[in-house]
Scaffold this motif. Structure first.
Motif, PDB file in Angstrom:
ATOM      1  N   GLU A  41     -46.673 -97.572   5.272  1.00 28.13           N
ATOM      2  CA  GLU A  41     -45.324 -98.075   5.045  1.00 28.13           C
ATOM      3  C   GLU A  41     -44.956 -99.228   5.982  1.00 28.13           C
ATOM      4  OE1 GLU A  41     -42.770 -94.970   7.866  1.00 28.13           O
ATOM      5  OE2 GLU A  41     -42.539 -94.901   5.691  1.00 28.13           O
ATOM      6  N   VAL A  42     -45.586 -99.294   7.139  1.00 30.11           N
ATOM      7  CA  VAL A  42     -45.246-100.355   8.099  1.00 30.11           C
ATOM      8  C   VAL A  42     -45.674-101.724   7.597  1.00 30.11           C
ATOM      9  CG1 VAL A  42     -45.711-101.239  10.420  1.00 30.11           C
ATOM     10  CG2 VAL A  42     -45.327 -98.790  10.070  1.00 30.11           C
ATOM     11  N   SER A  43     -46.826-101.795   6.946  1.00 30.92           N
ATOM     12  CA  SER A  43     -47.387-103.097   6.578  1.00 30.92           C
ATOM     13  C   SER A  43     -47.422-103.391   5.096  1.00 30.92           C
ATOM     14  CB  SER A  43     -48.824-103.198   7.123  1.00 30.92           C
ATOM     15  OG  SER A  43     -49.618-102.129   6.615  1.00 30.92           O
ATOM     16  N   ILE A  44     -47.287-102.374   4.235  1.00 27.27           N
ATOM     17  CA  ILE A  44     -47.569-102.572   2.813  1.00 27.27           C
ATOM     18  C   ILE A  44     -46.652-103.603   2.152  1.00 27.27           C
ATOM     19  CG2 ILE A  44     -46.087-100.671   2.011  1.00 27.27           C
ATOM     20  CD1 ILE A  44     -49.535-101.699   0.615  1.00 27.27           C
ATOM     21  N   GLY A  45     -45.396-103.631   2.528  1.00 26.28           N
ATOM     22  CA  GLY A  45     -44.466-104.571   1.903  1.00 26.28           C
ATOM     23  C   GLY A  45     -44.862-106.019   2.116  1.00 26.28           C
ATOM     24  N   SER A  46     -45.158-106.378   3.349  1.00 23.17           N
ATOM     25  CA  SER A  46     -45.519-107.766   3.651  1.00 23.17           C
ATOM     26  C   SER A  46     -46.863-108.138   3.036  1.00 23.17           C
ATOM     27  CB  SER A  46     -45.556-107.987   5.168  1.00 23.17           C
ATOM     28  OG  SER A  46     -46.505-107.124   5.779  1.00 23.17           O
ATOM     29  N   ILE A  47     -47.814-107.194   2.994  1.00 21.72           N
ATOM     30  CA  ILE A  47     -49.117-107.488   2.403  1.00 21.72           C
ATOM     31  C   ILE A  47     -48.973-107.738   0.905  1.00 21.72           C
ATOM     32  CG2 ILE A  47     -51.426-106.586   1.943  1.00 21.72           C
ATOM     33  CD1 ILE A  47     -50.963-107.375   4.833  1.00 21.72           C
TER      34      ILE A  47
END
Length: 321
Positions: A41-47
């Motif tokens: 959840e920490v990185s998935i949005g930006s990726i």
């Protein structure tokens, strides 16, 4: 090609025979990105957002996450497929490849932020030019960088050597998850491996299928590695899987050649013992039993390797037909 998206009428579709167009004219290439994700959840949005800039379609396979990975990926604009339970990276990739209908090129990368989606154009370029069926993003194309942790360099070297022996492909980064595939390759992979061993298994499948594989240099961030798996345990697990695969795929290397060395060693010892016995010297129990063991075990390994080699050849021919 720079960092511009590779969609649009400028993309040209070429088959392996560079003189033959694949018939799509100037219509755009459909580039689909597959992101296997587990509690990211920490990185998935930006990726997802960055990947969408370089691709037509982004598929996130939420592999049994207990956090908000799926919700945030949807909000960022990805198609999300949820596994109720964790199946491992191989299972997530299998689901993603099956869902990538209509894709001309499939790109896989990790969801934890180690890979830079801005390098997607670099990976798909050899496929667009008709130079490769599969492209491996390599962190080590020009050698291991000094900022790579020492334990990674040692473990990576061992895994690379084992994977090369298994696949027959000279590769500099066998464990890279940043790869591009022509759509024609999507049904060639088994997706049987558990955990991170899937990277080596896919290379073995690519080698058996005779795919043209290219490597391009990529960057990587180690400061965002949030894996909870012990790196030593992970490396040993991958190595065991590769060696098991070698046992069936390349039994002549794994069994026959070592068996021949054992057998020849035993025969050499036997010849030496006979020479000593002929001049009146005594034979000792330990060395004599070792000689017998080497000959028996060596002969068994050599014959088993030959049989497995014949069986795997028959299976390959039956699948081809």
């Amino acid at each position: 090609m720079g960092n511009e998206p590779l969609t649009g009428s400028s993309a040209r579709c070429i088959t392996k025979n560079e003189e033959q167009s694949c018939g799509r004219g100037t219509s755009p290439q459909n580039i689909t990105v597959i992101l296997p994700a587990y509690n990211e959840e920490v990185s998935i949005g930006s990726i997802v957002i960055l990947s969408k800039y370089y691709a037509d379609h982004v598929i996130v396979v939420d592999d049994g996450s207990s956090d908000r990975t799926a919700a945030l990926a949807r909000k960022a604009g990805a198609e999300v497929i949820v596994h109720e339970t964790n199946t491992g990276k191989g299972g997530a990739l299998k689901t993603g490849f099956a869902a990538a209908e209509g894709a001309d090129i499939i790109v896989t990368l990790d969801s934890d932020g180690q890979h830079n989606p801005g390098e997607i154009p670099k990976l798909v370029a050899p496929i667009l030019k008709g130079e490769a069926d599969m492209v491996n993003g390599s962190r080590y194309l020009n050698g291991h960088s000094t900022d790579t942790p020492a334990y990674r360099r040692i473990g990576q070297t061992i895994l690379d050597r084992a994977t090369i022996m298994n696949s027959g492909i000279k590769i500099t980064d066998s464990q890279s998850g940043f790869r591009a595939f022509a759509a024609s390759t999507k049904d060639l992979f088994r997706f049987n491996a558990q955990g991170m061993a899937i990277e080596s298994e896919m290379l073995a499948d690519a080698g058996k299928a005779g795919l043209h594989i290219a490597e391009v240099e990529i960057g990587v961030r180690y400061d965002v590695d949030c894996s909870t798996v012990n790196p030593i345990k992970h490396g040993l697990g991958v190595l065991v899987m590769v060696l098991k695969d070698v046992e069936f795929n390349r039994p002549l290397y794994y069994l026959t050649i070592p068996g021949m060395f054992f057998g020849i060693g035993g025969l050499f010892m036997g010849a030496k013992f006979l020479q000593d016995f002929s001049v009146g010297k005594s034979l000792f129990f330990g060395p004599t039993m070792l000689m017998i063991l080497l000959i028996v075990v060596g002969s068994f390994m050599a014959l088993t390797g030959i049989l497995l080699h014949s069986m795997s050849a028959i299976l390959r021919e039956s699948r081809a037909s």
